[in-house]
Design an enzyme around this catalytic site. Structure first.
Site, PDB file in Angstrom:
ATOM      1  N   TYR A  53     -26.737  20.173 -23.330  1.00  0.00           N
ATOM      2  CA  TYR A  53     -25.652  19.846 -22.395  1.00  0.00           C
ATOM      3  C   TYR A  53     -24.413  19.343 -23.121  1.00  0.00           C
ATOM      4  O   TYR A  53     -24.518  18.708 -24.161  1.00  0.00           O
ATOM      5  CB  TYR A  53     -26.120  18.769 -21.411  1.00  0.00           C
ATOM      6  CG  TYR A  53     -27.264  19.164 -20.525  1.00  0.00           C
ATOM      7  CD1 TYR A  53     -27.661  20.497 -20.386  1.00  0.00           C
ATOM      8  CD2 TYR A  53     -27.990  18.207 -19.823  1.00  0.00           C
ATOM      9  CE1 TYR A  53     -28.724  20.843 -19.564  1.00  0.00           C
ATOM     10  CE2 TYR A  53     -29.057  18.544 -19.000  1.00  0.00           C
ATOM     11  CZ  TYR A  53     -29.422  19.864 -18.887  1.00  0.00           C
ATOM     12  OH  TYR A  53     -30.478  20.204 -18.077  1.00  0.00           O
ATOM     13  N   SER A 234     -31.551  22.183  -9.843  1.00  0.00           N
ATOM     14  CA  SER A 234     -30.734  23.065  -8.983  1.00  0.00           C
ATOM     15  C   SER A 234     -31.188  23.014  -7.524  1.00  0.00           C
ATOM     16  O   SER A 234     -31.312  24.055  -6.874  1.00  0.00           O
ATOM     17  CB  SER A 234     -30.767  24.508  -9.492  1.00  0.00           C
ATOM     18  OG  SER A 234     -30.065  24.638 -10.700  1.00  0.00           O
ATOM     19  N   LEU A 241     -25.684  25.450  -1.780  1.00  0.00           N
ATOM     20  CA  LEU A 241     -26.261  24.836  -0.590  1.00  0.00           C
ATOM     21  C   LEU A 241     -25.499  23.592  -0.123  1.00  0.00           C
ATOM     22  O   LEU A 241     -25.987  22.859   0.727  1.00  0.00           O
ATOM     23  CB  LEU A 241     -27.740  24.504  -0.834  1.00  0.00           C
ATOM     24  CG  LEU A 241     -28.673  25.721  -0.811  1.00  0.00           C
ATOM     25  CD1 LEU A 241     -30.048  25.364  -1.352  1.00  0.00           C
ATOM     26  CD2 LEU A 241     -28.779  26.289   0.600  1.00  0.00           C
TER      27      LEU A 241
END
Length: 346
Positions: A53, A234, A241
């Site tokens: 990351y 996720s 969503l």
């Protein structure tokens, strides 16, 4: 906040876990620190990161996320209040700038020691293998190409030996998997059963959401029968969503807007399913994001739900999902949509 325990341990973790993969690309260091401050104040004691990351991975930004977390630990002195998870990057074309030696002994040791230095800590509570070295359907891919070239030689025993030695040195406390298949998960578990000196994988971090419930096929049984907890990532499908991509004008700073190749949750069938879930949520006075997260929170195989946010408004809404109770009518509506459009993503 609600809490669970990492299986086979006494470690108490919040049902909501703070994901940090945006720190360093979509979020500045100050914004990352603000998110961690707020999450901890709300009872979120579980943070997840990785040497990969921020993502998308970029050589110039290698492991910046861990550095941001480390500077926050140094500034606040809150290391002992956080259950910290990190990961070693797997072998891939987009990780050549990290290393090309997979999960060799030297690679794992190098990865752990690098993370410890950046995180400004002496130990990592949960250390995970980010994805398998072998050819398989990781990252939630559909299907498995059995004919794809695969030079992998089974090194699971050696990987566990290295992790055991790092545990003995106090550098990591427990170990877990990520983006694994049922076969890989059982292979690791059986190795540690046969060789009792080897550490047991306690968690598996895989995608799980209303748009991708493939974990329920195979892995959910492994999770429940073997007591290996899902760390669901996720859960909002890269923000799909939340409903923000249903509008004709796309959000300027949305993840999919910034990185169009991150489209695994935004195909036409996924959009159709999302519209139906959004209508269901609205009919019951719920936000789509909170209904989606509350569904994940209630699954019996979920140890913690990894949320991610780029704004404080998103973070607050996501954390508050822990207080949302879904009625039987809503749950029945979710199943009706799922039966009509099962697993439209990735």
């Amino acid at each position: 906040m609600k809490y669970t325990r990492i299986p086979h341990t006494k470690i108490r973790v919040s049902k909501i876990c703070l994901g940090t993969m945006t720190f360093g690309r979509q979020n500045s260091e100050a914004e990352g620190h603000e998110q961690m401050d707020y999450a901890l104040d709300q009872g979120v004691n579980f943070f997840d990161t990785a040497e990969l990351y921020p993502v998308p991975a970029k050589k110039e930004l290698y492991a910046v996320t861990e550095e941001f977390i480390g500077s926050w630990f140094k500034k606040t002195g809150n290391r002992d209040r956080v259950v910290l998870a990190s990961k070693i990057a797997g072998r891939a074309e987009f990780t050549k700038h990290i290393r090309t030696t997979g999960f060799s002994r030297d690679s794992i040791i190098q990865a752990v020691e690098g993370s410890l230095k950046r995180l400004q800590t002496d130990y990592i509570d949960l250390y995970q293998l980010h994805w398998p070295e072998r050819n398989t359907n990781y990252f939630g891919q559909r299907g498995f190409d059995a004919h794809a070239l695969d030079m992998w030689e089974d090194n699971i025993h050696q990987v566990l030996e290295t992790l055991r030695d790092l545990i003995a040195e106090g550098k990591i406390r427990h170990v877990g998997l990520s983006n694994e298949s049922p076969w890989g998960t059982m292979r690791f578990l059986e190795e540690s059963k046969v060789h009792e000196s080897l550490p047991r994988m306690l968690t598996i971090q895989n995608p799980y959401s209303l748009l991708n419930r493939l974990f329920e096929v195979g892995l959910s049984e492994v999770s429940i029968r073997e007591s290996i907890g899902l760390l669901a990532y996720s859960p909002l499908g890269f923000g799909v969503l939340s409903g923000k991509y249903l509008d004709e004008i796309q959000p300027r700073k949305g993840r999919i807007t910034l990185f169009p190749n991150y489209n695994r949750y935004s195909g036409p069938i996924s959009v159709e399913a999302t519209r139906k879930y959004n209508d269901l949520a609205k009919a019951h006075g719920l936000s789509l994001a909170q209904m989606s997260l509350a569904f994940v929170n209630t699954r019996p195989f979920v140890t913690s739900n990894i949320i991610g946010a780029t704004t404080m408004e998103q973070l607050k809404e996501n954390i508050e999902s822990i207080d949302v109770d879904l009625s039987d009518e809503v749950l029945d509506g979710i199943e009706e949509i799922h039966n009509a459009i099962p697993n439209p993503a990735p």
